[in-house]
Design a protein around this motif. Structure first.
Motif, PDB file in Angstrom:
ATOM      1  N   PHE A  55       0.903  -1.205   0.020  1.00  0.00           N
ATOM      2  CA  PHE A  55      -0.053  -0.175  -0.050  1.00  0.00           C
ATOM      3  C   PHE A  55       0.894   1.283   0.048  1.00  0.00           C
ATOM      4  CE2 PHE A  55      -3.095  -3.257   1.640  1.00  0.00           C
ATOM      5  CZ  PHE A  55      -4.094  -2.835   0.856  1.00  0.00           C
ATOM      6  N   GLY A  56       2.148   1.048   0.079  1.00  0.00           N
ATOM      7  CA  GLY A  56       2.949   2.299   0.173  1.00  0.00           C
ATOM      8  C   GLY A  56       2.933   3.113   1.326  1.00  0.00           C
ATOM      9  N   ASP A  57       2.574   2.411   2.432  1.00  0.00           N
ATOM     10  CA  ASP A  57       2.355   3.165   3.785  1.00  0.00           C
ATOM     11  C   ASP A  57       2.579   2.041   4.879  1.00  0.00           C
ATOM     12  OD1 ASP A  57       1.038   4.745   5.819  1.00  0.00           O
ATOM     13  OD2 ASP A  57       0.117   5.854   4.442  1.00  0.00           O
ATOM     14  N   ALA A  58       3.288   2.467   5.527  1.00  0.00           N
ATOM     15  CA  ALA A  58       3.884   1.554   6.959  1.00  0.00           C
ATOM     16  C   ALA A  58       2.706   1.541   8.003  1.00  0.00           C
ATOM     17  CB  ALA A  58       5.266   1.926   7.410  1.00  0.00           C
ATOM     18  N   ARG A  59       1.716   2.354   7.871  1.00  0.00           N
ATOM     19  CA  ARG A  59       0.833   2.579   8.890  1.00  0.00           C
ATOM     20  C   ARG A  59      -0.163   1.265   8.660  1.00  0.00           C
ATOM     21  NH1 ARG A  59      -1.508   8.513   7.867  1.00  0.00           N
ATOM     22  NH2 ARG A  59      -1.332   7.447   5.916  1.00  0.00           N
ATOM     23  N   VAL A  60      -0.258   0.568   7.596  1.00  0.00           N
ATOM     24  CA  VAL A  60      -1.179  -0.339   7.538  1.00  0.00           C
ATOM     25  C   VAL A  60      -0.439  -1.691   8.066  1.00  0.00           C
ATOM     26  CG1 VAL A  60      -2.550  -1.888   5.843  1.00  0.00           C
ATOM     27  CG2 VAL A  60      -2.054   0.577   5.192  1.00  0.00           C
ATOM     28  N   ILE A  61      -1.441  -2.339   8.893  1.00  0.00           N
ATOM     29  CA  ILE A  61      -1.018  -3.594   9.313  1.00  0.00           C
ATOM     30  C   ILE A  61      -1.883  -4.786   9.168  1.00  0.00           C
ATOM     31  CG2 ILE A  61      -0.394  -5.048  11.544  1.00  0.00           C
ATOM     32  CD1 ILE A  61      -0.360  -1.399  11.867  1.00  0.00           C
ATOM     33  N   VAL A  62      -1.447  -5.765   8.209  1.00  0.00           N
ATOM     34  CA  VAL A  62      -2.473  -6.684   7.788  1.00  0.00           C
ATOM     35  C   VAL A  62      -2.241  -8.061   8.706  1.00  0.00           C
ATOM     36  CG1 VAL A  62      -3.191  -8.306   5.831  1.00  0.00           C
ATOM     37  CG2 VAL A  62      -2.425  -5.964   5.480  1.00  0.00           C
ATOM     38  N   LEU A  63      -3.320  -8.632   9.340  1.00  0.00           N
ATOM     39  CA  LEU A  63      -3.413  -9.545  10.090  1.00  0.00           C
ATOM     40  C   LEU A  63      -4.352 -10.811   9.637  1.00  0.00           C
ATOM     41  CD1 LEU A  63      -3.885  -7.732  13.544  1.00  0.00           C
ATOM     42  CD2 LEU A  63      -1.685  -8.529  12.531  1.00  0.00           C
ATOM     43  N   PRO A  64      -3.932 -11.679   8.696  1.00  0.00           N
ATOM     44  CA  PRO A  64      -4.602 -12.690   8.318  1.00  0.00           C
ATOM     45  C   PRO A  64      -5.158 -13.691   9.343  1.00  0.00           C
ATOM     46  CG  PRO A  64      -2.722 -12.475   6.748  1.00  0.00           C
ATOM     47  CD  PRO A  64      -2.373 -11.619   8.123  1.00  0.00           C
ATOM     48  N   LEU A  65      -6.168 -14.057   9.445  1.00  0.00           N
ATOM     49  CA  LEU A  65      -6.569 -15.065  10.441  1.00  0.00           C
ATOM     50  C   LEU A  65      -6.804 -16.453   9.809  1.00  0.00           C
ATOM     51  CD1 LEU A  65      -9.377 -13.159  12.548  1.00  0.00           C
ATOM     52  CD2 LEU A  65      -6.805 -13.386  12.997  1.00  0.00           C
ATOM     53  N   ALA A  66      -6.693 -17.592  10.544  1.00  0.00           N
ATOM     54  CA  ALA A  66      -6.748 -18.766   9.811  1.00  0.00           C
ATOM     55  C   ALA A  66      -8.153 -19.428   9.529  1.00  0.00           C
ATOM     56  CB  ALA A  66      -5.915 -19.871  10.800  1.00  0.00           C
ATOM     57  N   GLN A  67      -9.086 -18.729  10.302  1.00  0.00           N
ATOM     58  CA  GLN A  67     -10.424 -18.827  10.168  1.00  0.00           C
ATOM     59  C   GLN A  67     -11.258 -17.898  10.219  1.00  0.00           C
ATOM     60  OE1 GLN A  67     -11.987 -21.799  12.852  1.00  0.00           O
ATOM     61  NE2 GLN A  67     -10.602 -21.436  14.403  1.00  0.00           N
ATOM     62  N   ASN A  68     -12.859 -18.003   9.954  1.00  0.00           N
ATOM     63  CA  ASN A  68     -13.586 -17.011  10.096  1.00  0.00           C
ATOM     64  C   ASN A  68     -14.088 -16.879  11.631  1.00  0.00           C
ATOM     65  OD1 ASN A  68     -15.464 -14.938   9.890  1.00  0.00           O
ATOM     66  ND2 ASN A  68     -16.755 -15.907   8.252  1.00  0.00           N
ATOM     67  N   LEU A  69     -13.763 -15.957  12.310  1.00  0.00           N
ATOM     68  CA  LEU A  69     -14.192 -15.774  13.697  1.00  0.00           C
ATOM     69  C   LEU A  69     -15.380 -14.969  13.883  1.00  0.00           C
ATOM     70  CD1 LEU A  69     -10.643 -15.309  15.328  1.00  0.00           C
ATOM     71  CD2 LEU A  69     -11.914 -17.307  14.968  1.00  0.00           C
ATOM     72  N   GLY A  70     -16.037 -14.440  12.927  1.00  0.00           N
ATOM     73  CA  GLY A  70     -16.885 -13.429  13.118  1.00  0.00           C
ATOM     74  C   GLY A  70     -16.560 -12.199  13.299  1.00  0.00           C
ATOM     75  N   PHE A  71     -17.652 -11.091  12.903  1.00  0.00           N
ATOM     76  CA  PHE A  71     -17.176  -9.741  12.934  1.00  0.00           C
ATOM     77  C   PHE A  71     -16.718  -9.198  14.250  1.00  0.00           C
ATOM     78  CE2 PHE A  71     -18.560  -5.342  13.855  1.00  0.00           C
ATOM     79  CZ  PHE A  71     -18.038  -4.885  12.432  1.00  0.00           C
ATOM     80  N   GLY A  72     -17.256  -9.512  15.450  1.00  0.00           N
ATOM     81  CA  GLY A  72     -16.775  -8.869  16.642  1.00  0.00           C
ATOM     82  C   GLY A  72     -15.515  -9.412  17.172  1.00  0.00           C
ATOM     83  N   LYS A  73     -15.248 -10.945  16.993  1.00  0.00           N
ATOM     84  CA  LYS A  73     -13.902 -11.621  17.325  1.00  0.00           C
ATOM     85  C   LYS A  73     -12.821 -10.942  16.265  1.00  0.00           C
ATOM     86  CE  LYS A  73     -15.133 -15.849  19.380  1.00  0.00           C
ATOM     87  NZ  LYS A  73     -14.878 -17.250  19.439  1.00  0.00           N
ATOM     88  N   GLY A  74     -13.098 -10.644  15.111  1.00  0.00           N
ATOM     89  CA  GLY A  74     -12.171 -10.175  14.208  1.00  0.00           C
ATOM     90  C   GLY A  74     -11.740  -8.827  14.857  1.00  0.00           C
ATOM     91  N   HIS A  75     -12.694  -7.892  15.187  1.00  0.00           N
ATOM     92  CA  HIS A  75     -12.219  -6.506  15.723  1.00  0.00           C
ATOM     93  C   HIS A  75     -11.321  -6.862  16.987  1.00  0.00           C
ATOM     94  CE1 HIS A  75     -13.610  -3.710  12.800  1.00  0.00           C
ATOM     95  NE2 HIS A  75     -14.832  -4.264  12.574  1.00  0.00           N
ATOM     96  N   ASN A  76     -11.875  -7.793  17.785  1.00  0.00           N
ATOM     97  CA  ASN A  76     -11.272  -7.857  19.261  1.00  0.00           C
ATOM     98  C   ASN A  76      -9.619  -8.275  18.811  1.00  0.00           C
ATOM     99  OD1 ASN A  76     -13.696  -7.442  20.340  1.00  0.00           O
ATOM    100  ND2 ASN A  76     -14.174  -9.338  21.157  1.00  0.00           N
ATOM    101  N   ALA A  77      -9.481  -8.963  17.751  1.00  0.00           N
ATOM    102  CA  ALA A  77      -8.219  -9.652  17.630  1.00  0.00           C
ATOM    103  C   ALA A  77      -7.082  -8.321  17.705  1.00  0.00           C
ATOM    104  CB  ALA A  77      -7.905 -10.090  16.168  1.00  0.00           C
ATOM    105  N   VAL A  78      -7.525  -7.234  17.343  1.00  0.00           N
ATOM    106  CA  VAL A  78      -6.346  -6.019  17.720  1.00  0.00           C
ATOM    107  C   VAL A  78      -6.227  -5.440  18.936  1.00  0.00           C
ATOM    108  CG1 VAL A  78      -6.820  -5.718  15.287  1.00  0.00           C
ATOM    109  CG2 VAL A  78      -7.856  -3.967  16.776  1.00  0.00           C
TER     110      VAL A  78
END
Length: 262
Positions: A55-78
């Protein structure tokens, strides 16, 4: 300006996620801003593609999860990674058209007792979205589903639920803050443990709002705005509709069926 962070939880649709990320980066100049992109185990390879995208920007942090945890758990991961003053919960179909995040965070922190806020959202064609809502009740949620097909009492109840019978042109307190675009004080988000992990999808934002309301006030801040594509059609998808009913049952068991105060 306060330090800010944001999180997008993605599930497929790589191009849409990239468009959201680029719009956020373009219109958020803060050098210490952190944008987390959590991929919820997308089966189409979206997570790997995002992780490999420059993305040309170090401010982006991509976190791929192994499985679909759902909307809330996905946000809680950070949550363990957050060191910001205000954290933004954003959908992957959000597009910014101006510098919104920093001014909105500043506004939230300057308002005594405020814990969460949402801006005015619009469709890509400019139409207003009626997302500020009153506290859900079984009747209001039923009317919400039936209003597009029937008029009369259902439409009237839906207008009441979405606060269309109120003046929403100025900042005001609300009881249901949409998870599509939510600014929350990071200390509050951490204190309440983020989203309730028992919800996989639907109504988790209403639940989060009720938890936040135990710590402070929740606001509509219409002086700030963004574009929201709003991909949602539970009545046309039996599986999603069933999931919505399960989430609604969980919500009312937890919070009761009574009306709110707005």
């Amino acid at each position: 300006m306060p330090k800010i962070s944001a999180c997008i939880v993605a599930y497929c649709d790589y191009e849409e996620v990239c468009a959201a990320v680029r719009s956020i980066l373009q219109h958020t100049p803060a050098p210490d801003f952190a944008l987390y992109v959590v991929d919820n185990g997308s089966p189409d390879g979206c997570g790997q593609r995002l992780a490999e995208t420059d993305f040309g920007d170090a401010r982006v942090i991509v976190l791929p999860l192994a499985q679909n945890l759902g909307f809330g758990k996905g946000h809680n991961a950070v949550i363990p990674r957050l060191d910001s003053a205000v954290h933004f919960i954003l959908n992957p179909d959000i597009l910014l058209t101006e510098d919104v995040l920093e001014p909105m965070a500043d506004w939230l922190l300057a308002r005594k007792g405020a814990a969460t806020a949402t801006p005015q959202l619009r469709y890509p064609d400019g139409r207003l979205q009626h997302l500020p809502r009153r506290k859900p009740t079984p009747w209001l949620l039923l009317a919400r589903q039936l209003a597009p097909r029937f008029s009369g009492c259902f439409a009237k109840a839906d207008d009441h639920y979405t606060m269309q019978d109120e003046d929403l042109s100025a900042p005001r307190r609300i009881e249901f803050c949409t998870g599509s675009f939510m600014a929350v004080r990071t200390d509050v988000f951490k204190e309440i443990g983020g989203f309730d992990p028992a919800y996989f999808m639907y109504v988790e934002d209403a639940d989060l709002t009720q938890k936040v309301l135990q710590k402070g006030t929740v606001w509509l801040a219409p002086q700030f705005s963004a574009i929201h594509a709003w991909h949602r059609a539970p009545m046309r998808d039996a599986g999603k509709f069933k999931m919505q009913l399960v989430s609604m049952g969980r919500y009312f068991k937890k919070w009761g069926c009574g009306k709110g105060k707005v």
